[in-house]
Enzyme design. Structure first.
Site, PDB file in Angstrom:
ATOM      1  N   PRO A   2     -17.987  38.901   2.569  1.00 36.09           N
ATOM      2  CA  PRO A   2     -18.138  38.798   1.117  1.00 36.09           C
ATOM      3  C   PRO A   2     -17.935  40.163   0.451  1.00 36.09           C
ATOM      4  O   PRO A   2     -18.533  41.160   0.861  1.00 36.09           O
ATOM      5  CB  PRO A   2     -19.588  38.314   0.951  1.00 36.09           C
ATOM      6  N   GLU A   3     -17.064  40.216  -0.543  1.00 35.43           N
ATOM      7  CA  GLU A   3     -16.805  41.456  -1.272  1.00 35.43           C
ATOM      8  C   GLU A   3     -17.498  41.393  -2.629  1.00 35.43           C
ATOM      9  O   GLU A   3     -18.240  40.455  -2.920  1.00 35.43           O
ATOM     10  CB  GLU A   3     -15.294  41.658  -1.417  1.00 35.43           C
TER      11      GLU A   3
END
Length: 272
Positions: A2-3
């Site tokens: 997840p960014e």
């Protein structure tokens, strides 16, 4: 992994629902990347404040300190109203409140939930110390980027991924931003001119804003706190398109490996 867009989408999906809630219990599963750092019993009865984000960290303030959360490589947060349900094999942290359950699920256990007396005190301050500007901070512009890249001999894409100039330009989004700015990802960072830095800063903001609007990117299993997947991957112009035609010219998208990460780009559109 997840960014920034996925973490921000996650925050938005539960922040309003949990703000003002009272903690009823805390359950710990298998050890995560770092220990919680406080007796879970001390969190009971505390009121939850407004969830914030810094880089890829989430900060959940309590009446006494707060919880700094990181989703690691494969983690996700889920918020469900009502009482807690039985935890699954990969559910390693439960925060039960009088408004619902916030649960961290993390198959690889690289994520973390750490208590800290404040954002400006350790351990939170130490974990956040090396982060660059937020991409939507008014100070982040071509001048800031040009100054940050000065003297860096590494490829510009790797300089973006470092996160100490600006946070949020993760692998997918760095590929897309460099394509929009017309910059070859292999170009030495220190050689970017001020005008090209200005284009790149604008592209970083535009790509991240588009990703937020799309609910983030779901390549494997990312979902927000209500189980909704993102769709930015359907809008990507270069990422994941190796061997396909460029959407802007007659070129063909290539894939190379930089820093053990796949880089996608158009050799015709993106110049050194």
């Amino acid at each position: 992994m997840p960014e920034l867009p996925e973490v921000e989408v996650t925050r938005r999906s539960f922040a309003e629902a949990i703000a003002g809630a009272r903690v009823e219990s805390v359950r710990l599963g298998k050890p995560l990347r770092w220990p919680l750092g406080v007796d879970p019993a001390k969190l009971r009865g505390q009121r939850v404040g407004e969830a914030l984000r810094r880089g890829k960290y989430l900060w959940l303030p309590l009446e006494q300190g707060g919880l700094l959360m990181h989703l690691g490589m494969s983690g996700s947060l889920n918020f469900s109203p009502g009482s807690s349900s039985a935890p699954g094999l990969h559910d390693h942290f439960d925060l039960q409140t009088n408004r619902g359950l916030l649960r961290l699920t993390d198959p690889r256990r690289f994520g973390a939930v750490v208590w800290s007396p404040g954002l400006d005190e350790d351990p939170a301050a130490k974990l956040l110390a090396g982060l660059g500007l937020e991409p939507f901070d008014p100070r982040f512009d071509g001048g800031w980027l040009h100054a940050g890249l000065a003297g860096r001999r590494v490829a510009v894409k790797l300089a973006l991924l470092a996160g100490d100039i600006v946070v949020g330009a993760g692998n997918i989004y760095a590929c897309e931003a460099l394509f929009r700015a017309g910059i070859d990802p292999r170009m030495p960072a220190q050689k970017l001119s001020r005008p090209r830095c200005a284009r790149l800063a604008d592209a970083v903001r535009a790509v991240l804003a588009q990703a937020l609007e799309a609910g983030g990117t779901t390549l494997r299993d990312f979902k927000d706190a209500h189980g909704v997947a993102g769709s930015f991957q359907m809008q990507a112009e270069v990422y994941g398109r190796e061997g396909q035609g460029c959407l802007r010219c007659d070129g063909v998208i290539r894939r190379i490996v930089q820093g053990q990460r796949s880089t996608f780009f158009c050799p015709s559109c993106q110049k050194r």
